[in-house]
Write an enzyme that holds these catalytic residues in place. Structure first.
Site, mmCIF file in Angstrom:
data_model
loop_
_atom_site.group_PDB
_atom_site.id
_atom_site.type_symbol
_atom_site.label_atom_id
_atom_site.label_comp_id
_atom_site.label_asym_id
_atom_site.label_seq_id
_atom_site.Cartn_x
_atom_site.Cartn_y
_atom_site.Cartn_z
ATOM 1 C CB VAL A 191 -9.576 4.665 -12.817
ATOM 2 C CG1 VAL A 191 -10.163 5.537 -11.729
ATOM 3 C CG2 VAL A 191 -8.380 3.861 -12.313
ATOM 4 C CG ASN A 198 -5.814 8.921 -4.382
ATOM 5 O OD1 ASN A 198 -4.699 9.129 -3.914
ATOM 6 N ND2 ASN A 198 -6.582 7.918 -3.956
ATOM 7 C CB SER A 246 4.955 8.290 -6.295
ATOM 8 O OG SER A 246 6.048 7.711 -5.604
ATOM 9 C CE1 TYR A 287 3.062 3.504 -7.628
ATOM 10 C CE2 TYR A 287 5.181 4.146 -6.689
ATOM 11 C CZ TYR A 287 3.801 4.276 -6.747
ATOM 12 O OH TYR A 287 3.168 5.171 -5.917
ATOM 13 C CB SER A 292 3.066 4.057 -13.836
ATOM 14 O OG SER A 292 3.254 3.993 -12.434
ATOM 15 C CE LYS A 293 1.748 6.692 -8.715
ATOM 16 N NZ LYS A 293 0.380 7.251 -8.629
ATOM 17 C CB ILE A 298 1.871 8.037 2.837
ATOM 18 C CG1 ILE A 298 2.501 9.160 2.000
ATOM 19 C CG2 ILE A 298 0.707 8.568 3.677
ATOM 20 C CD1 ILE A 298 3.085 10.311 2.800
#
Length: 254
Positions: A62, A88, A139, A152, A155-156, A185
């Protein structure tokens, strides 16, 4: 939930949540297009997808615009339409403001945000035609700050705002946009971030205390939430960031 006749594109489908979603939606009757960087893992997951039609497997990254163009072109060429886009593909990195480099930030944004942004641009004309929808896999770090995951989290959080803004922009054209926001998860996500087996085992044990339900989640539980948001059962839901987190978001710091 019946996806018969629906064409669903899932990025990052070679493992974890993406793989579980491909298997679940294929079982529900969808025609699934699976993309990812690992050809061997994609092929293995595709073979495990049992449904009316075997998935179309496309090796793609991606972060590469030419790959995104090819994925959309091949999907439309083969099936003539696109009903659901599941953004995803993603990755993580540990680090604070004192230890996270600009290159690491760029890597997080390129994969977790820019890739979804570009693929969505390419998919939107087809989703407008089908009155389809988009599910972004975010997330709980987009909703709640966590130390030592700075890039992270950023970005989310950006992906969640992307979800909300384009939900408003595409609503007049009857295209819905939502996200799922998982907590911990049971995938290889933390291992790919650099955790050793011993560290991961301790992390999972600790997570039993930080999740209200007393356990971490399973990929199929996120896949089922994605399926719900993507189906007509959620026809009046758009702009929602759905926490699939065992109560982690509402827990205090532990």
């Amino acid at each position: 939930m019946d996806f018969t006749g629906k064409v669903v594109l899932i990025t990052g489908a070679s493992s974890g949540i993406g793989a579980a979603t491909a298997k679940h939606l294929t079982h529900l009757g969808a025609t699934v297009v699976m993309t990812g960087r690992n050809a061997e893992s994609l092929k293995k997951c595709g073979a495990e997808c049992v449904g009316k039609q075997k998935p179309l497997i496309l090796v793609a990254d991606v972060t590469k615009p030419e790959d995104n163009v090819r994925v959309i072109e091949e999907t439309i060429k083969k099936f003539g339409k696109l009903d659901v886009l599941v953004n995803n593909a993603g990755r993580g990195v540990f680090g604070s403001i004192e230890t996270t480099s600009l290159d690491q930030l760029d890597d997080m944004l390129n994969t977790n945000l820019r890739g979804a942004y570009h693929l969505t641009i390419l998919a939107v004309p087809h989703l407008i035609k089908s009155k389809g929808n988009i599910v972004n896999v975010s997330s709980i770090t987009g909703l709640k700050p966590f130390p030592n995951s700075l890039a992270y989290c950023i970005s989310k959080a950006a992906l969640d705002q992307f979800t909300r803004v384009i939900a408003l922009e595409l609503a007049p054209k009857q295209v819905r946009v939502n996200s799922v926001n998982p907590a911990v998860i049971a995938t290889d996500f933390q291992n790919r971030e650099g955790m050793s087996p011993a560290q991961y085992a301790a992390f999972v044990k600790h997570s039993e205390k930080t999740h209200a339900l007393g356990r971490i989640g399973q990929p199929r539980e996120v896949a089922e939430a994605i399926a719900f948001l993507a189906t007509d059962s959620a026809s009046f839901i758009t702009g929602t960031c759905l926490s699939v987190d065992g109560g982690r978001t509402i827990m205090g710091p532990i």
